[in-house]
Scaffold this motif. Structure first.
Motif, PDB file in Angstrom:
ATOM      1  N   ILE A 140      -0.235  -1.839   0.903  1.00  0.00           N
ATOM      2  CA  ILE A 140       0.687  -0.800   0.471  1.00  0.00           C
ATOM      3  C   ILE A 140      -0.070   0.290  -0.263  1.00  0.00           C
ATOM      4  O   ILE A 140       0.179   1.467  -0.052  1.00  0.00           O
ATOM      5  CB  ILE A 140       1.808  -1.386  -0.422  1.00  0.00           C
ATOM      6  N   ARG A 141      -1.062  -0.113  -1.075  1.00  0.00           N
ATOM      7  CA  ARG A 141      -1.846   0.882  -1.813  1.00  0.00           C
ATOM      8  C   ARG A 141      -2.639   1.785  -0.869  1.00  0.00           C
ATOM      9  O   ARG A 141      -2.867   2.944  -1.178  1.00  0.00           O
ATOM     10  CB  ARG A 141      -2.819   0.191  -2.764  1.00  0.00           C
ATOM     11  N   SER A 142      -3.064   1.236   0.261  1.00  0.00           N
ATOM     12  CA  SER A 142      -3.910   2.021   1.162  1.00  0.00           C
ATOM     13  C   SER A 142      -3.123   3.048   1.980  1.00  0.00           C
ATOM     14  O   SER A 142      -3.709   3.939   2.583  1.00  0.00           O
ATOM     15  CB  SER A 142      -4.673   1.100   2.116  1.00  0.00           C
ATOM     16  N   THR A 143      -1.803   2.948   2.007  1.00  0.00           N
ATOM     17  CA  THR A 143      -1.023   3.925   2.772  1.00  0.00           C
ATOM     18  C   THR A 143      -0.915   5.211   1.970  1.00  0.00           C
ATOM     19  O   THR A 143      -0.830   5.199   0.751  1.00  0.00           O
ATOM     20  CB  THR A 143       0.393   3.397   3.092  1.00  0.00           C
ATOM     21  N   GLU A 144      -0.932   6.303   2.686  1.00  0.00           N
ATOM     22  CA  GLU A 144      -0.859   7.596   2.017  1.00  0.00           C
ATOM     23  C   GLU A 144       0.594   8.014   1.905  1.00  0.00           C
ATOM     24  O   GLU A 144       1.156   8.634   2.804  1.00  0.00           O
ATOM     25  CB  GLU A 144      -1.672   8.639   2.790  1.00  0.00           C
ATOM     26  N   GLN A 145       1.189   7.640   0.811  1.00  0.00           N
ATOM     27  CA  GLN A 145       2.563   8.021   0.544  1.00  0.00           C
ATOM     28  C   GLN A 145       2.706   8.239  -0.947  1.00  0.00           C
ATOM     29  O   GLN A 145       1.894   7.766  -1.741  1.00  0.00           O
ATOM     30  CB  GLN A 145       3.539   6.973   1.058  1.00  0.00           C
ATOM     31  N   PRO A 146       3.742   8.965  -1.355  1.00  0.00           N
ATOM     32  CA  PRO A 146       3.927   9.197  -2.791  1.00  0.00           C
ATOM     33  C   PRO A 146       4.189   7.879  -3.516  1.00  0.00           C
ATOM     34  O   PRO A 146       4.497   6.869  -2.881  1.00  0.00           O
ATOM     35  CB  PRO A 146       5.162  10.114  -2.853  1.00  0.00           C
ATOM     36  N   PRO A 147       4.055   7.886  -4.839  1.00  0.00           N
ATOM     37  CA  PRO A 147       4.316   6.655  -5.598  1.00  0.00           C
ATOM     38  C   PRO A 147       5.695   6.094  -5.247  1.00  0.00           C
ATOM     39  O   PRO A 147       6.655   6.833  -5.052  1.00  0.00           O
ATOM     40  CB  PRO A 147       4.252   7.114  -7.062  1.00  0.00           C
ATOM     41  N   LEU A 148       5.771   4.775  -5.192  1.00  0.00           N
ATOM     42  CA  LEU A 148       7.009   4.110  -4.801  1.00  0.00           C
ATOM     43  C   LEU A 148       7.770   3.606  -6.023  1.00  0.00           C
ATOM     44  O   LEU A 148       7.158   3.114  -6.966  1.00  0.00           O
ATOM     45  CB  LEU A 148       6.690   2.912  -3.902  1.00  0.00           C
ATOM     46  N   ASN A 149       9.091   3.705  -5.957  1.00  0.00           N
ATOM     47  CA  ASN A 149       9.880   3.053  -7.002  1.00  0.00           C
ATOM     48  C   ASN A 149       9.992   1.572  -6.634  1.00  0.00           C
ATOM     49  O   ASN A 149       9.514   1.140  -5.578  1.00  0.00           O
ATOM     50  CB  ASN A 149      11.246   3.727  -7.181  1.00  0.00           C
ATOM     51  N   ALA A 150      10.603   0.771  -7.494  1.00  0.00           N
ATOM     52  CA  ALA A 150      10.668  -0.678  -7.271  1.00  0.00           C
ATOM     53  C   ALA A 150      11.373  -1.020  -5.961  1.00  0.00           C
ATOM     54  O   ALA A 150      10.948  -1.919  -5.224  1.00  0.00           O
ATOM     55  CB  ALA A 150      11.370  -1.359  -8.444  1.00  0.00           C
ATOM     56  N   ASN A 151      12.431  -0.313  -5.641  1.00  0.00           N
ATOM     57  CA  ASN A 151      13.176  -0.583  -4.404  1.00  0.00           C
ATOM     58  C   ASN A 151      12.317  -0.264  -3.178  1.00  0.00           C
ATOM     59  O   ASN A 151      12.256  -1.042  -2.226  1.00  0.00           O
ATOM     60  CB  ASN A 151      14.476   0.225  -4.375  1.00  0.00           C
ATOM     61  N   GLN A 152      11.648   0.880  -3.214  1.00  0.00           N
ATOM     62  CA  GLN A 152      10.780   1.267  -2.091  1.00  0.00           C
ATOM     63  C   GLN A 152       9.625   0.281  -1.935  1.00  0.00           C
ATOM     64  O   GLN A 152       9.255  -0.081  -0.820  1.00  0.00           O
ATOM     65  CB  GLN A 152      10.242   2.689  -2.312  1.00  0.00           C
ATOM     66  N   PHE A 153       9.057  -0.142  -3.058  1.00  0.00           N
ATOM     67  CA  PHE A 153       7.966  -1.109  -3.011  1.00  0.00           C
ATOM     68  C   PHE A 153       8.434  -2.422  -2.376  1.00  0.00           C
ATOM     69  O   PHE A 153       7.765  -2.995  -1.524  1.00  0.00           O
ATOM     70  CB  PHE A 153       7.406  -1.375  -4.415  1.00  0.00           C
ATOM     71  N   ALA A 154       9.607  -2.907  -2.786  1.00  0.00           N
ATOM     72  CA  ALA A 154      10.143  -4.157  -2.232  1.00  0.00           C
ATOM     73  C   ALA A 154      10.384  -4.024  -0.734  1.00  0.00           C
ATOM     74  O   ALA A 154      10.103  -4.955   0.038  1.00  0.00           O
ATOM     75  CB  ALA A 154      11.429  -4.540  -2.953  1.00  0.00           C
ATOM     76  N   LEU A 155      10.855  -2.885  -0.291  1.00  0.00           N
ATOM     77  CA  LEU A 155      11.095  -2.662   1.141  1.00  0.00           C
ATOM     78  C   LEU A 155       9.775  -2.658   1.917  1.00  0.00           C
ATOM     79  O   LEU A 155       9.679  -3.260   2.986  1.00  0.00           O
ATOM     80  CB  LEU A 155      11.853  -1.352   1.341  1.00  0.00           C
ATOM     81  N   GLU A 156       8.759  -2.027   1.370  1.00  0.00           N
ATOM     82  CA  GLU A 156       7.443  -2.030   2.019  1.00  0.00           C
ATOM     83  C   GLU A 156       6.856  -3.444   2.039  1.00  0.00           C
ATOM     84  O   GLU A 156       6.264  -3.870   3.029  1.00  0.00           O
ATOM     85  CB  GLU A 156       6.486  -1.069   1.315  1.00  0.00           C
ATOM     86  N   LEU A 157       7.035  -4.177   0.958  1.00  0.00           N
ATOM     87  CA  LEU A 157       6.565  -5.558   0.898  1.00  0.00           C
ATOM     88  C   LEU A 157       7.323  -6.413   1.920  1.00  0.00           C
ATOM     89  O   LEU A 157       6.731  -7.262   2.592  1.00  0.00           O
ATOM     90  CB  LEU A 157       6.734  -6.113  -0.514  1.00  0.00           C
ATOM     91  N   HIS A 158       8.610  -6.160   2.078  1.00  0.00           N
ATOM     92  CA  HIS A 158       9.405  -6.889   3.071  1.00  0.00           C
ATOM     93  C   HIS A 158       8.825  -6.676   4.473  1.00  0.00           C
ATOM     94  O   HIS A 158       8.736  -7.619   5.259  1.00  0.00           O
ATOM     95  CB  HIS A 158      10.869  -6.446   3.040  1.00  0.00           C
ATOM     96  N   LYS A 159       8.423  -5.452   4.792  1.00  0.00           N
ATOM     97  CA  LYS A 159       7.850  -5.180   6.121  1.00  0.00           C
ATOM     98  C   LYS A 159       6.556  -5.969   6.335  1.00  0.00           C
ATOM     99  O   LYS A 159       6.284  -6.443   7.436  1.00  0.00           O
ATOM    100  CB  LYS A 159       7.613  -3.681   6.304  1.00  0.00           C
ATOM    101  N   ILE A 160       5.773  -6.140   5.274  1.00  0.00           N
ATOM    102  CA  ILE A 160       4.540  -6.924   5.385  1.00  0.00           C
ATOM    103  C   ILE A 160       4.886  -8.392   5.638  1.00  0.00           C
ATOM    104  O   ILE A 160       4.314  -9.037   6.511  1.00  0.00           O
ATOM    105  CB  ILE A 160       3.666  -6.758   4.120  1.00  0.00           C
TER     106      ILE A 160
END
Length: 191
Positions: free
Chosen positions: A1-21
């Protein structure tokens, strides 16, 4: 998730990205909880596969969305296959049937996936339906503010259904399931 070039994530966005992994794996029991998909609009109906087609029906399962044209081909002008493609990264890997079942449940989050498809967010949804004979109809429906639920169906105990079909309701995969199978299967020799 850190390596993707996107703006800082809030907790909800982070959880969604983690879910995709997590979904990239094959453990259907693994998941990330505590997040909500962005978007406030949900489909006002449910979808199930029937062979290589899809049927749209009301959440109570009492009837098709439109009796004369039960099959669905497009939502907001996009074929169902386009919707399933954008949903795929959110679904745990497994058999084709497993993935499709879960994709059709995620599709209820209409506004979130509209955004993924570059479609406008609006208070209605356009649905293209068709019949086995090729009759087609487009209907416009109000979007819901909460997702319709896939509930256990039929909502009944094990029994013989209409047209002499044996229906075995297995609520849990435990020792009780074995007893139920042993009890009911002999009763259905002619179903």
């Amino acid at each position: 998730i850190r390596s993707t070039e996107q703006p800082p994530l809030n907790a909800n966005q982070f959880a969604l990205e983690l879910h995709k992994i997590i979904a990239a794996g094959i453990d259907g029991h693994a998941s990330v909880g505590g997040f909500e998909l962005p978007g406030k609009g949900f489909l006002p109906f449910l979808i199930e596969p029937v062979g290589d087609r899809f049927v749209a029906f009301v959440p109570s399962r009492e009837r098709f969305l439109a009796e004369d044209v039960p099959f669905i081909s497009h939502i907001d002008g996009k074929p169902i296959s386009d919707w399933l493609t954008v949903i795929q990264p959110y679904v745990v890997q497994g058999s084709p049937q497993y993935k499709l079942r879960h994709q059709l449940r995620w599709i209820r989050s209409l506004d979130f996936f509209r955004e993924q498809l570059g479609l406008p967010i609006k208070e209605t949804v356009s649905v293209q339906l068709y019949s086995s004979s090729g009759e087609a109809k487009t209907v416009s429906l109000d979007v819901l503010l909460s997702p319709p639920a896939y509930r256990t169906w039929p909502r009944t105990e094990s029994k013989t259904l209409r047209d002499n079909i044996g229906y075995l309701r297995i609520e849990k995969m435990d020792e009780d399931a074995v007893s139920m199978i042993e009890e009911w299967i002999p009763k259905w020799k002619q179903t």
